[in-house]
Motif scaffolding. Structure first.
Motif, mmCIF file in Angstrom:
data_model
loop_
_atom_site.group_PDB
_atom_site.id
_atom_site.type_symbol
_atom_site.label_atom_id
_atom_site.label_comp_id
_atom_site.label_asym_id
_atom_site.label_seq_id
_atom_site.Cartn_x
_atom_site.Cartn_y
_atom_site.Cartn_z
ATOM 1 N N HIS A 165 0.919 -1.302 -0.001
ATOM 2 C CA HIS A 165 -0.019 0.068 0.003
ATOM 3 C C HIS A 165 0.890 1.414 0.102
ATOM 4 O O HIS A 165 1.794 1.344 0.710
ATOM 5 C CB HIS A 165 -0.965 0.026 1.312
ATOM 6 N N TYR A 167 0.645 6.009 -0.901
ATOM 7 C CA TYR A 167 -0.028 6.912 -1.271
ATOM 8 C C TYR A 167 0.880 7.898 -1.978
ATOM 9 O O TYR A 167 2.063 7.922 -1.609
ATOM 10 C CB TYR A 167 -0.542 7.726 -0.150
ATOM 11 N N LYS A 189 -3.977 14.321 -11.159
ATOM 12 C CA LYS A 189 -4.272 13.033 -10.615
ATOM 13 C C LYS A 189 -4.183 11.968 -11.673
ATOM 14 O O LYS A 189 -3.467 10.884 -11.416
ATOM 15 C CB LYS A 189 -5.418 12.591 -9.817
ATOM 16 N N ASN A 201 -6.482 4.732 -6.112
ATOM 17 C CA ASN A 201 -7.772 5.416 -5.665
ATOM 18 C C ASN A 201 -7.369 6.906 -5.970
ATOM 19 O O ASN A 201 -6.494 7.753 -5.699
ATOM 20 C CB ASN A 201 -7.841 5.605 -4.007
ATOM 21 N N ASP A 230 -9.884 8.961 -6.089
ATOM 22 C CA ASP A 230 -10.411 9.673 -4.962
ATOM 23 C C ASP A 230 -10.292 8.888 -4.014
ATOM 24 O O ASP A 230 -10.283 7.666 -3.967
ATOM 25 C CB ASP A 230 -11.985 9.928 -5.281
ATOM 26 N N LEU A 231 -10.193 9.298 -2.774
ATOM 27 C CA LEU A 231 -9.993 8.602 -1.513
ATOM 28 C C LEU A 231 -11.370 8.045 -1.099
ATOM 29 O O LEU A 231 -12.524 8.441 -1.205
ATOM 30 C CB LEU A 231 -9.480 9.301 -0.371
ATOM 31 N N TYR A 280 -12.025 1.251 1.726
ATOM 32 C CA TYR A 280 -10.636 0.886 1.276
ATOM 33 C C TYR A 280 -10.402 -0.451 1.136
ATOM 34 O O TYR A 280 -9.730 -0.874 0.223
ATOM 35 C CB TYR A 280 -9.598 1.624 2.305
ATOM 36 N N ARG A 304 -12.041 -1.979 -1.872
ATOM 37 C CA ARG A 304 -11.498 -1.576 -3.189
ATOM 38 C C ARG A 304 -10.157 -1.997 -3.220
ATOM 39 O O ARG A 304 -9.814 -2.848 -4.360
ATOM 40 C CB ARG A 304 -11.301 0.011 -3.100
ATOM 41 N N SER A 363 -3.086 5.385 -3.321
ATOM 42 C CA SER A 363 -3.813 6.396 -3.228
ATOM 43 C C SER A 363 -3.457 7.802 -3.538
ATOM 44 O O SER A 363 -2.201 8.220 -3.091
ATOM 45 C CB SER A 363 -4.488 6.306 -1.951
ATOM 46 N N CYS A 400 -3.617 11.537 -3.166
ATOM 47 C CA CYS A 400 -4.268 12.380 -2.373
ATOM 48 C C CYS A 400 -3.575 13.775 -2.379
ATOM 49 O O CYS A 400 -2.414 14.098 -2.981
ATOM 50 C CB CYS A 400 -4.337 11.773 -0.939
ATOM 51 N N MET A 452 -4.947 9.302 5.169
ATOM 52 C CA MET A 452 -3.939 8.128 4.879
ATOM 53 C C MET A 452 -3.390 7.735 6.260
ATOM 54 O O MET A 452 -3.271 6.678 6.468
ATOM 55 C CB MET A 452 -2.779 8.543 3.900
#
Ligand SMILES: Nc1ncnc2c1ncn2[C@@H]1O[C@H](COP(=O)(O)OP(=O)(O)OP(=O)(O)O)[C@@H](O)[C@H]1O
Length: 442
Positions: A268, A270, A278, A365, A367-368, A375, A378, A393, A395, A403
């Motif tokens: 994972h 971000y 984005k 993601n 969008d968060l 979460y 997804r 993600s 952000c 996050m």
């Protein structure tokens, strides 16, 4: 017979949750099945059903046999038509062409009169559908479920949401209830009218609302997790995000949030990116990770088309998938994505639940998600059945604190990264302290 058929379709080794759930269901328990996404929960309930319903069932005694001919014996409810059709395909794969008429889809968006015609003509023993359509056809008296021995609620925490309430109430009241049986009378306890219906609730995330529902809908239900079976009443009430202490110890509080609903093979990250950049960050991420099958989530359907347009303009094959599309467009897009004609599927929450695309290796993601449960569902589109996968993600600087919250609630590392010169670069492990001081400094 069934084992031989499973071997023929390449299913030889059960997953943990299947090894635990199948015997438990065959011992006549009502169950809540909780196991991380992509761990094989569908077969965990599908196989016990096929042990008792259809061509692989042990021969029933004479009186049960005569009963057998009347109506549907298993009802499976799913929150989306994609998931409903995916479950139907799993049944058909195992039943084979000669017996696939035993299962009938009753999903919304499909032609209702054709579904009613098929019910009348084929007299299926198993129906799989979405709450609205099942309730609608049941109300017309064309779906006979009083003999039903299995009621499965897949993605049950989603089915408990407000928009399914009325339909779910009807389904729970009618499935497995003999005609003329007295109405559900709480005073006499939840089970006076349902003798042999087994209720099976399934999800990777089991908030306390599901525990409560299971206790009122089932008869001494048990909680089945990857390797343990615990009586449901041993699960203490707790908030929505209680994290599991020690999942293998049956006396521990269960995870009612999402901590152990994530597949182990996921990494994972971000990436901080301005809103208008984005999609470009997504493109750089896809190239840096050399991801072949990407599912990108957005919260607003209107913006999906724009994201697809920008990706296509940069030479990345993409398409949108959401509820406003027609049935044909949705199934065509899904088919193209599953057979690799599309590299990026841009979608919304609808596809988060249960969608099984074995080769999905990256979830983004754009969008968060609104909370750790969303979460987890997804993220769980990648890393299916123990495969490796990434979750990134995108952000804005002002969302980094979210996050941090997800990191805490899910109990997983979510490292900051970027994609300079087409490579994944991971920032040194930012501790919670640094992240929170960064957050307060803003
Ligand atoms: N015993 C098994 N051997 C091989 N493949 C399996 C086995 N069990 C399930 N699968 C495959 O693994 C994939 C994931 O299974 P499934 O969709 O049931 O996971 P899940 O736990 O329901 O995931 P989610 O929580 O996302 O709904 C499917 O493609 C399924 O066919």
């Amino acid at each position: 017979m069934l084992i031989a058929r499973l071997e023929r379709v390449g299913l030889t080794v059960p997953t943990d949750v299947q090894s635990t759930a199948i015997p438990t269901i065959l011992q006549n328990h009502d169950v809540v099945i909780q196991s991380y996404t992509g761990s094989g929960k569908t077969l965990a309930y599908l196989l016990p059903i096929l042990c008792e319903v259809g061509p692989f069932a042990e021969k029933l005694s004479q009186d049960e046999d005569s009963d057998k001919r009347i109506g549907v014996e298993a009802v499976i409810v799913a929150p989306s038509r994609e998931l409903g059709m995916q479950i139907v395909r799993e049944f058909e794969k195992i039943l084979g062409p000669e017996d696939k008429k035993l299962v009938q889809q009753l999903v919304g968006g499909a032609n209702k009169s054709r579904q009613e015609e098929a019910l009348r003509k084929n007299k299926p023993s198993i129906v799989v559908g979405t709450p609205g359509r099942i309730a609608e056809i049941s109300a017309t008296g064309k779906l006979h479920t009083h003999n039903c021995r299995f009621l499965v609620l897949d993605e049950v925490d989603e089915l408990l949401s407000f928009n399914f309430r009325e339909d779910m109430h009807r389904i729970l009241e009618h499935v497995g209830r003999r005609p003329g049986a007295e109405p559900h009378n709480k005073a006499k306890g939840p089970l006076v009218r349902r003798t042999e219906r087994r209720t099976i609730l399934v999800s990777a995330t089991v908030p306390f609302s599901v525990i409560r529902a299971a206790s009122s809908w089932g008869r001494d239900p048990v909680l089945v997790r990857a390797k343990t079976v615990v009586p449901l009443e041993s699960v203490p009430a707790a908030g929505p995000d209680t994290l599991s202490k020690n999942p293998t110890n049956s006396s521990s509080t269960i995870t009612q949030g999402a901590a152990d609903s994530l597949p182990p093979g996921l990494k994972h990250y971000y990436c901080v990116s301005k809103l208008q950049h984005k999609v470009d960050s997504l493109r750089r991420c896809v190239h840096a990770l050399d991801a072949r099958s990407v599912i990108a989530f957005m919260n607003h359907t209107k913006r999906l088309k724009d994201a697809v347009f920008k990706l296509e303009a940069r030479g990345i094959t993409a398409a949108e998938l959401h509820g406003d599309l027609g049935k044909l467009a949705r199934s065509t897009t899904l088919k193209k994505f599953k057979n690799g004609e599309l590299r990026v599927l841009v979608t919304n929450e609808l596809s988060a639940r249960g969608l099984d695309v074995a080769q999905c290796d990256l979830v983004v993601n754009l969008d968060l998600p609104t909370d750790s449960i969303h979460y987890a569902h997804r993220a769980g589109r990648a890393g299916r059945l123990g495969r490796k996968g990434y979750v990134v993600s995108m952000c804005e600087e002002s969302e980094v604190f979210i996050m941090k919250k997800l990191h805490k609630q899910l109990g997983i590392p979510i490292q900051k990264c970027d994609f300079p010169e087409g490579k994944l670069s991971v920032f040194k492990e930012e501790t919670i302290k640094e992240m929170s001081s960064e957050a307060t400094a803003r």
